[in-house]
Design a protein around this motif. Structure first.
Motif, PDB file in Angstrom:
ATOM      1  N   ALA A   1       0.948  -1.109   0.049  1.00 41.89           N
ATOM      2  CA  ALA A   1       0.365  -0.689   0.082  1.00 41.89           C
ATOM      3  C   ALA A   1       1.025   0.662   0.267  1.00 41.89           C
ATOM      4  N   THR A   2       2.136   1.511   0.608  1.00 45.96           N
ATOM      5  CA  THR A   2       2.924   2.806   0.924  1.00 45.96           C
ATOM      6  C   THR A   2       3.580   2.344  -0.448  1.00 45.96           C
ATOM      7  N   GLU A   3       4.801   1.361  -1.248  1.00 45.72           N
ATOM      8  CA  GLU A   3       5.587   2.087  -2.072  1.00 45.72           C
ATOM      9  C   GLU A   3       4.595   0.977  -3.535  1.00 45.72           C
ATOM     10  N   ASP A   4       4.049   0.346  -3.487  1.00 46.96           N
ATOM     11  CA  ASP A   4       4.168  -0.325  -5.375  1.00 46.96           C
ATOM     12  C   ASP A   4       2.423  -0.431  -4.969  1.00 46.96           C
ATOM     13  N   LYS A   5       0.973   0.435  -5.112  1.00 48.29           N
ATOM     14  CA  LYS A   5      -0.346  -0.393  -4.946  1.00 48.29           C
ATOM     15  C   LYS A   5      -0.353  -1.197  -6.282  1.00 48.29           C
ATOM     16  N   ARG A   6      -0.112  -0.993  -7.150  1.00 52.80           N
ATOM     17  CA  ARG A   6      -0.209  -2.442  -8.468  1.00 52.80           C
ATOM     18  C   ARG A   6       0.986  -3.342  -8.642  1.00 52.80           C
ATOM     19  N   PHE A   7       1.930  -3.072  -7.606  1.00 51.65           N
ATOM     20  CA  PHE A   7       2.939  -4.775  -7.287  1.00 51.65           C
ATOM     21  C   PHE A   7       3.023  -5.631  -8.627  1.00 51.65           C
ATOM     22  N   TYR A   8       1.425  -6.122  -8.143  1.00 49.74           N
ATOM     23  CA  TYR A   8       1.505  -7.224  -8.983  1.00 49.74           C
ATOM     24  C   TYR A   8       0.846  -7.433 -10.373  1.00 49.74           C
ATOM     25  N   TRP A   9       0.367  -6.661 -10.645  1.00 48.84           N
ATOM     26  CA  TRP A   9      -0.141  -6.201 -11.511  1.00 48.84           C
ATOM     27  C   TRP A   9       0.763  -5.486 -13.189  1.00 48.84           C
ATOM     28  N   HIS A  10       2.235  -5.145 -12.721  1.00 46.48           N
ATOM     29  CA  HIS A  10       2.896  -4.364 -13.914  1.00 46.48           C
ATOM     30  C   HIS A  10       3.751  -5.506 -14.470  1.00 46.48           C
ATOM     31  N   PHE A  11       4.661  -5.313 -14.672  1.00 46.43           N
ATOM     32  CA  PHE A  11       6.145  -6.442 -15.358  1.00 46.43           C
ATOM     33  C   PHE A  11       7.066  -5.522 -14.882  1.00 46.43           C
TER      34      PHE A  11
END
Length: 712
Positions: free
Chosen positions: A139-149
């Motif tokens: 939530a703090t560092e990268d909310k789309r972590f599981y979606w980008h490449f």
């Protein structure tokens, strides 16, 4: 008629109007091929159309080049990404990337009180830490972590926009980095630390964090390579283990242990939010530096977790109402001066330059340490004028030299500060006198021997006579050695030293651990030589333990993580060879009790306890000492200015004795009085009288020392 007789075809004139021929039967016509109608050329419509025509043509030309260049660049990026992916080692090899190890220190009970170096708590994965922690980090560092490449164009564009809006360069400030990119930085894009290339690990890490455009491009390619080589959970695991979180903690397991005293799997939402909040500025936001600032940042993280659905409204409210707090150990930040001393005095390869994780068991008693710190704070708050820059130091040790507490200055809790207990060499004043009396008693002299406290002068080459005085500016005539020591009289001390021989006094002082350059002339007796508080306290411990040499020590046991074998077999500390006889030491102890009962150390008295000690004040009150011992502990106190300015109205029997009493009253509060190991001597029939022996011509080498004569 015919001319030749042959029949000819008759000539017939052409018909002007040919008759219609009968229609011939035609074969069935083949269907005509469909012809593609030629595209109609769009004509510019009006003036605006003619004006836009060049721009449309340019756009088509640029697009023709752009997609081809983009294709080539994409192929290059894909190639390099695949190359990096092929070079990636197993995840387990990337978990702990420290170039130096850690030192964990425990007190004599085995309880942790200090950490140094880079702490690593052991490998964790996404499955072995609290779900709240994983959610807080994402939530703090990268909310789309599981979606980008690996890279987030949207995040980069947003960061550039924010930077420009705030007046910075496009790559300065917010970076828009994904967790994968941050992990790539932590791995330094796969470049290992080389001590031959970088002067220190700090320089290496600074180079890894450079934000040039070329560096960003390499970072993006490396990040895509990581996405190819590892799963998302593996990348997140590397990040959770390698991120720096302040106070020497590398990784979230180490941080959870360092700040909260619990494993990362047990973190609640408030604690998880606090740790995730440290990622922005770990040193500044560390709760050991500023707890309130860390809690404020955690509140922001809690809001992000709620907005992204990781916490309900009730859970978020509870986390804000009950913010994370430090464990008792972390809050205490205990014994920083002691811990720094251990790091400096211990084996360098296992302390300052260790590449291993080291566990050190020490002699520290945290209860005594707290007592010493509270005593110093109390006296400076209540008995010292506000704004005073005077400093103080305290050392408490057992009779064998085991240091139980150490305070190196008023800046309690500051790591790496100047330690006045171990690093400040100061003139000892009259606190040196017990070693003169120790030498005399060891020769068989009686404590009841008489000595003439009368005005005495020594001549000096090139200058007037040196005629030292007592602190009270009085001369009492014949006095016993007992009275001379209790009242800290200068003339008897000089006469005694001269009578038994300075060399013997010097040897006794050296034997007890005072190894500095001792004065060569009569001023030796007045403590013009310098020493540290630690060495002076250790020398008094030698008197308490019966006259044997004592080497102060704090390190008891040293082990490498995972290794049960102790590496302390060769450590030399504690009680050494005998310096004076036990009987002489016990008589001296009895004589020193008179200092506290009747003499200059009366402020140190504690009801019910036998206490032996000695005060000391140097010329101009630049240094004030009080060192004394009970049956169990030896405690030394020093007060002075760092720049050697004179103290105002302070003597060894004043503030230092008060700090001593405040310290030991706390230490002895719940203990049964322990008798001192002392012998009360019998009064001989004829004690004799040691007369003043003046008139000596002093060497020029000791002339300067005489300008620093002790007053008390």
């Amino acid at each position: 008629m015919t001319g030749n007789g042959k029949r000819r075809t008759p000539l017939v004139a052409d018909r002007r109007y040919p008759t219609k021929a009968a229609p011939k039967k035609k074969p069935p016509a083949k269907p005509a091929a469909r012809r593609k109608a030629a595209p109609k050329r769009r004509k510019p419509r009006g003036l605006l159309g003619w004006m836009l025509l060049p721009f449309m043509w340019a756009f088509r030309l640029i697009w023709a080049f752009a997609w081809r260049i983009g294709l080539v660049v994409g192929l290059i990026i894909a190639g390099f990404s695949l190359y990096f992916a092929a070079q990636m080692p197993p995840v387990e090899d990337l978990i702990d990337g420290r170039t130096r190890g850690s030192v964990t220190m425990t007190d004599y009970r085995g309880e942790v009180f200090a950490w140094r170096g880079d702490q690593f708590g052991g490998m964790v994965t996404v499955d072995t830490v609290s779900d709240h922690l994983v959610n807080a980090v994402i939530a703090t560092e990268d909310k789309r972590f599981y979606w980008h490449f690996g890279i987030s164009p949207r995040g980069i564009a947003s960061a550039v926009r924010i930077n420009l809006r705030e007046g910075r360069g496009p790559l300065s400030g917010h970076g828009g980095s994904t967790i994968t990119q941050q992990t790539a930085k932590l791995l330094c894009l796969g470049v290992p630390f080389d001590p031959n290339e970088w002067e220190s690990e700090t320089d290496y890490e600074n180079d890894c964090r450079r934000g040039s455009l070329w560096r960003k491009a390499r970072e993006a390619v490396f990040s895509v390579g990581m996405e190819i080589a590892y799963t998302k959970d593996e990348i997140l695991a590397i990040y959770l283990n390698r991120a720096y979180l302040g106070a020497g903690a590398r990784g979230f397991e180490a941080a959870a242990q360092r700040y909260f005293g619990i494993p990362a799997r047990a973190l609640d939402p408030a604690q998880s939010a606090m740790l995730a909040g440290l990622l922005t500025a770990p040193s500044t936001l560390a709760p050991t530096s500023n707890l309130q600032r860390s809690q404020d940042r955690a509140s922001v993280v809690i809001g992000l977790m709620q907005d992204q659905g990781y916490l309900s409204e009730a859970e978020a409210r509870d986390a804000r109402v009950n913010p994370a707090t430090l464990s008792d150990t972390a809050r205490a930040n205990a014994a920083t001066f002691f811990a720094d001393w251990i790091m400096r005095s211990g084996p360098e390869s296992f302390t300052r330059n260790t590449t291993e994780d080291v566990f050190i068991r020490t002699t520290l008693d945290q209860d005594i340490q707290t007592a010493a710190e509270e005593a110093m704070i109390s006296v400076f708050e209540n008995d010292v004028r506000e704004g005073s820059e005077a400093q103080a130091a305290i050392v408490v040790m057992s009779a064998d030299g085991a240091v139980r507490a150490m305070v190196g200055g008023r800046n309690i809790g500051e790591t790496g500060a100047f330690n006045r207990a171990t690093q400040a060499n100061r003139q000892t004043g009259s606190s040196f006198k017990p070693f003169i009396f120790a030498a005399a008693l060891d020769l068989g002299m009686s404590p009841y021997a008489m000595i003439d406290d009368a005005r005495t002068c020594w001549s000096r080459r090139g200058a007037g006579d040196w005629c030292p005085e007592n602190y009270d500016r009085e001369f009492k005539g014949p006095v016993t050695l007992i009275q001379a020591l209790a009242e800290s009289r200068n003339i008897p001390a000089i006469l005694l030293s001269e009578d038994i021989g300075r060399e013997l006094v010097r040897n006794v002082a050296n034997g007890f651990g005072l190894n500095g350059d001792l004065a060569a002339g009569p001023a030796l007796a007045l403590g013009v030589s310098e020493s540290t508080l630690l060495d002076m306290t250790g020398a008094y411990a030698g008197i308490l333990n019966g006259g044997s040499q004592v080497t102060p020590y704090g390190l008891v046991d040293l082990r490498i993580r995972g290794d049960n074998e102790s590496l302390m077999d060769s450590q030399s500390a504690g009680i050494g060879e005998r310096i004076i006889s036990q009987d002489a030491a016990r008589q001296l102890t009895w004589m020193m009790t008179k200092v506290v009962e009747e003499g200059t150390g009366r402020r140190a008295r504690i009801d019910g306890w036998e206490i032996a000690g000695k005060s000391g004040t140097t010329q101009g009150s630049r240094d004030a000492w009080f060192i004394a011992f009970t049956g169990d502990y030896v405690t030394g106190v020093w007060i002075g200015y760092d720049d050697n300015r004179p103290l105002s109205g302070v003597t060894g029997g004043g503030l230092p004795a008060t700090i001593w009493r405040e310290t030991m009253t706390r230490v002895l509060a719940d203990k049964t009085p322990t008798p001192l190991p002392m012998t009360i001597p019998q009064r001989p029939a004829d004690s004799g009288l040691l007369q003043s022996q003046g008139g000596e011509v002093l060497d020029q080498d000791i002339l300067n020392l005489l300008d620093s004569i002790i007053g008390n």
